[in-house]
Every structure is written in C-alpha cells, then in structure tokens.
Design an enzyme around this catalytic site. Sequence first.
Site, PDB file in Angstrom:
ATOM      1  N   HIS A  35      -3.369  -5.610   2.349  1.00 25.54           N
ATOM      2  CA  HIS A  35      -3.032  -5.719   3.774  1.00 25.54           C
ATOM      3  C   HIS A  35      -3.613  -7.035   4.299  1.00 25.54           C
ATOM      4  CE1 HIS A  35      -1.911  -1.455   4.312  1.00 25.54           C
ATOM      5  NE2 HIS A  35      -2.975  -1.126   3.614  1.00 25.54           N
ATOM      6  N   CYS A  51       0.819  -1.218   0.000  1.00 25.61           N
ATOM      7  CA  CYS A  51       0.000   0.000   0.000  1.00 25.61           C
ATOM      8  C   CYS A  51       0.856   1.273   0.000  1.00 25.61           C
ATOM      9  CB  CYS A  51      -0.964  -0.037   1.181  1.00 25.61           C
ATOM     10  SG  CYS A  51      -2.401   1.001   0.894  1.00 25.61           S
TER      11      CYS A  51
HETATM   12  N1  GLN Z   1      -2.089   6.983   2.249  1.00 27.89           N
HETATM   13  C1  GLN Z   1      -2.203   6.068   1.111  1.00 27.89           C
HETATM   14  C2  GLN Z   1      -3.618   6.087   0.478  1.00 27.89           C
HETATM   15  O1  GLN Z   1      -4.567   6.418   1.146  1.00 27.89           O
HETATM   16  C3  GLN Z   1      -1.857   4.648   1.530  1.00 27.89           C
HETATM   17  C4  GLN Z   1      -2.786   4.097   2.605  1.00 27.89           C
HETATM   18  C5  GLN Z   1      -2.332   2.764   3.171  1.00 27.89           C
HETATM   19  O2  GLN Z   1      -1.144   2.470   3.269  1.00 27.89           O
HETATM   20  N2  GLN Z   1      -3.320   1.941   3.589  1.00 27.89           N
HETATM   21  O3  GLN Z   1      -3.767   5.730  -0.685  1.00 27.89           O
END
Ligand code: GLN
Length: 251
Positions: A198, A94
């Site tokens: 995740h 992510c």
């Molecule tokens: N901040 C990034 C987004 O919202 C990644 C979020 C995350 O790592 N879950 O796309």
Amino acid sequence: MKLTIHHLYADMMNLYGDRGNVISIKKRCEWRGIPVEVVDVGLGERVKPTGCDIFLFGGGQDREQALLADDLSGSKGADLRAIVEDGGVVLGVCGGYQLMGHSYETPDGEKLPGVGIFDLHTEPRKPDEERLIGNVLVRVRAPETREVREVVGFENHGGRTRLGDTEPLGELVIGHGNNGEDGTEGARRLNAYGTYLHGSLLPKNPWLTDQLILGALRRVDDAFELEPLDDATEHRAFESVSGRIAGRRTG
Ligand code: GLN
C-alpha cells in the site's frame, strides 16, 4: 489512443489511500498529453475492455472481500482471467491481490474463492501470529530490460500468501511480503501484478507506474515509448521510505 483505467470496487477497496494508484497513472498520462479516462467498476458491473486498459484492484477488509468474491465468482472473474491471458494490464493490491489467487481464507475459516489469475492461495494467520505490518523494500526485475529496480511501500495484512507456479513480483530486502517466511513479495504473470504494498504504491514508485502505462499503450502500438518526466518529487517520496528503513537492510 486513449488509456482507460478501470477502478474495480473503488468505494469498497481503497485501504491506505490505494486510490492514489489511479491518480498516479492518470496524472503521468496527462503530463505526457496521453488521453486517459477513469471508469469505476462496482458490484454487479461488468468490466468492458477498450483495448488500451489498466485494471486496478485495491485493498480491503475481510467483509468487503467476501462481497467481492461473490461478485467475481461468475462471468466477471472469467472476463478478468481472459484479460490477463490476453496480456491485459492488471494490478491488485493486498485484499485485491489475494482475490487474484485461487482462494483467500479468513481468520474465521471462511474460504473465499479467488479469480485464479495467479497460482497462489492465502491462509489466515494462526492465533499466535501477528499481522504483517510495516514498511517494505523489494527488489523487482524489470520485465523488459531485466534490470533490477527497488520498490517501496507499506504492508498491513493478516493473510499469508503461498505461491504455486507463479513468479513473485520481487524479492524482499526489508519487510514481511507474501508470508514473512519465503522472502518473496507479490506475484507477477504476463502483465498482471499483485502486491501487498500500500502507500499508495505507485506515486512513490514512478518506474512501476510507467511499466503499467507502457504495458497498456504497447498493446495498441508495440513501439510506443514514454517521454521521461521530472520525477524529483516522486524520488523524494521514495527516499522518504527507503531512507527511513535503510538501516534495516540485509544484503
Ligand atoms: N483482509 C486481508 C488481510 O488482512 C487484506 C487486508 C488489506 O487489504 N490490507 O490479509
């Protein structure tokens, strides 16, 4: 032969239990009697490859990503690019995945520079667009055998990732993936993997965990084979997600 797991920004990039990816790799080595060590790599600390390594990059919020982008903008980012070009094993999840591309633009319009491992960039969601959230099922083609395997996880991101000349990690069966439009999820180049999944990802997908371990060990012994493990628990964890979303399969 000892495998070193380099946990990048362990205390900052650990959304949705991404630390479970480190634990999964460590335990699957220990269960096989393979010496393994975890090294945390924080802000201002350089990566120190040993020759048998896996580099892990978890997910995080925009604020943490801004701190990382600065930390990766110099020699540390160049070191990671060189590691990938040399066939090193890297997994970004992510927020970490987004920073493995050319840039990540936040909803506030701040364009954070990425490391440039993958030819991709990430755009913010438009004001009328939702975050991309939910369980995900992806079909991934195994790098060596080319057999198709299914991988499950959980996504929660606002960013929309657009691939350039980079192969996706896999094709979506269920979920939003890179951008909710082109049916792709993640990215893969050489032994570098990026994904929005995740969960944490690896405990539920032991096949993928072993691909990463094998990729690292074969840099020392290219004939190395992993002895099989009893993955009954891991398969039940996989089915706990795939079963829940089975009704939503399309094709
Ligand atoms: N901040 C990034 C987004 O919202 C990644 C979020 C995350 O790592 N879950 O796309």
